[in-house]
Design a protein around this motif. Sequence first.
Motif, PDB file in Angstrom:
ATOM      1  N   GLY A   1      59.065   8.198   2.082  1.00 18.00           N
ATOM      2  CA  GLY A   1      59.292   9.422   1.559  1.00 18.00           C
ATOM      3  C   GLY A   1      59.963   9.810   2.383  1.00 18.00           C
ATOM      4  O   GLY A   1      60.760  11.194   1.896  1.00 18.00           O
ATOM      5  N   ALA A   2      59.946  10.188   3.298  1.00 20.69           N
ATOM      6  CA  ALA A   2      60.364  11.236   4.684  1.00 20.69           C
ATOM      7  C   ALA A   2      62.065  10.762   4.653  1.00 20.69           C
ATOM      8  O   ALA A   2      62.245  12.058   4.487  1.00 20.69           O
ATOM      9  N   PHE A   3      62.080  10.071   3.894  1.00 20.28           N
ATOM     10  CA  PHE A   3      64.159   9.972   3.771  1.00 20.28           C
ATOM     11  C   PHE A   3      64.434  10.537   2.456  1.00 20.28           C
ATOM     12  O   PHE A   3      65.512  10.815   2.188  1.00 20.28           O
TER      13      PHE A   3
ATOM     14  N   THR B   1      55.588  10.405  -8.396  1.00 21.79           N
ATOM     15  CA  THR B   1      55.072  10.037  -8.493  1.00 21.79           C
ATOM     16  C   THR B   1      53.546  10.277  -7.141  1.00 21.79           C
ATOM     17  O   THR B   1      53.563  11.213  -6.465  1.00 21.79           O
ATOM     18  N   VAL B   2      51.765  10.022  -7.898  1.00 20.31           N
ATOM     19  CA  VAL B   2      50.947  10.072  -7.219  1.00 20.31           C
ATOM     20  C   VAL B   2      50.634   9.860  -5.664  1.00 20.31           C
ATOM     21  O   VAL B   2      49.908   9.809  -5.077  1.00 20.31           O
TER      22      VAL B   2
ATOM     23  N   TRP C   1      54.400  10.412 -12.802  1.00 22.73           N
ATOM     24  CA  TRP C   1      55.400   9.548 -14.037  1.00 22.73           C
ATOM     25  C   TRP C   1      55.628   8.081 -13.038  1.00 22.73           C
ATOM     26  O   TRP C   1      56.087   7.250 -13.952  1.00 22.73           O
ATOM     27  N   GLY C   2      55.145   7.802 -11.866  1.00 19.14           N
ATOM     28  CA  GLY C   2      55.812   6.636 -11.202  1.00 19.14           C
ATOM     29  C   GLY C   2      56.945   6.185 -10.997  1.00 19.14           C
ATOM     30  O   GLY C   2      57.091   4.788 -10.781  1.00 19.14           O
ATOM     31  N   LYS C   3      57.908   7.224 -10.483  1.00 23.19           N
ATOM     32  CA  LYS C   3      59.523   7.279 -10.081  1.00 23.19           C
ATOM     33  C   LYS C   3      58.752   7.681  -8.723  1.00 23.19           C
ATOM     34  O   LYS C   3      58.043   8.358  -8.224  1.00 23.19           O
ATOM     35  N   PHE C   4      60.011   6.520  -7.641  1.00 26.01           N
ATOM     36  CA  PHE C   4      59.625   7.153  -6.279  1.00 26.01           C
ATOM     37  C   PHE C   4      61.302   8.175  -5.783  1.00 26.01           C
ATOM     38  O   PHE C   4      62.229   7.738  -6.007  1.00 26.01           O
ATOM     39  N   ALA C   5      60.469   9.335  -6.174  1.00 29.54           N
ATOM     40  CA  ALA C   5      61.589  10.166  -6.434  1.00 29.54           C
ATOM     41  C   ALA C   5      60.952  11.673  -6.489  1.00 29.54           C
ATOM     42  O   ALA C   5      60.117  11.586  -6.939  1.00 29.54           O
TER      43      ALA C   5
END
Lengths: 194, 194
Positions: free
Chosen positions: A36-38, A59-60, A85-89
């Motif tokens: 997430g930091a990136f 995403t949560v 949404w379950g997306k890593f964005a």
Amino acid sequence: MDTSRWPRRLAGMDTEDFLHHAEEFHGHLSPGVVAGAFLVEAAGRRLGPSEHLNAVVETVVCLPDAVQLLTPCTLGNGFLQVLDWGKFALTLYDRMTLAGVRAWLDPARVARHERVAAWYLRRGVKVDKERVIADLLGVGRDLVSSRPVRLEAALKDTARFPTAVCPDCGETYPTRWGERCLACAGRAYYRPAE
Amino acid sequence: MDTSRWPRRLAGMDTEDFLHHAEEFHGHLSPGVVAGAFLVEAAGRRLGPSEHLNAVVETVVCLPDAVQLLTPCTLGNGFLQVLDWGKFALTLYDRMTLAGVRAWLDPARVARHERVAAWYLRRGVKVDKERVIADLLGVGRDLVSSRPVRLEAALKDTARFPTAVCPDCGETYPTRWGERCLACAGRAYYRPAE
């Protein structure tokens, strides 16, 4: 652990300081917080400085904590919106201009790194999270894609809703829910004890 | 500011330290974060120590940040659940026993304190937030009601959903959403720019 390939700074913070803060806040170091930091870094660099920064995470899981640690946006101050949404964005945007940058962990890029791929693409093999974190710190910047986006409207809801005292429980609630609060309307997640 | 009536410690933290951290994390000191600290304190004291603490907040405004500052529960680690109910209330519970304590800012108690009431009950008069915060710090413990509750189930969703690569955008998403991710299914909050 070979730290020679780690970036000295990550999303504007000393990397070691970030890892320390992340462990303290999140409770443990997770691949998601580090990845997430990136994302924060990639979106923030491409967006440039903003006095009115807002964030949306898709995403949560983990990602909200990276944003809360590395930007002025928190859930409670309203500048971070969370979509389940379950997306890593995520998207960082300026709430005045509505110009933003969306960044995501790119499966095509991740696929080149076996351990990170096993974690991110859930290949069903057991992953050693510490080694995934070490890998991420080494190659994280290569795994992120980003693009400029524009929002149709700021996601922060700035309307102030009138409140009233619920006739059943005596607590305040927004009158937009109707005659009583949501708990007294049957949606309580708890029942009285003792 | 007359600090003689302030509690020396608030929810287990030195009060001045808490105010400093809250200002840094939340971006400014708000009555909601300070009132939230008293809710955390009341629920935590009545619940007693828990190795498996979870939290539910019933509003997205301010209160989540008090919980994230004062407990091990954050949005990203999954131990804080957030309901957008517009109620200034929270529950701390043990995710193993499902025993908890719910605490709320009690309108009947708040009504005795003019400035706090003007803020909390939204009486339409302009409030001086710094003075409301000072009042809250003096009388906060008198404004909270609490009761033991029991949850039917832990609110944290521990299921791991299978993911796939979306055929349209090439990003990963949980297959429970169907053939494509929610953005490609028409719910994107952004459009490409530049």
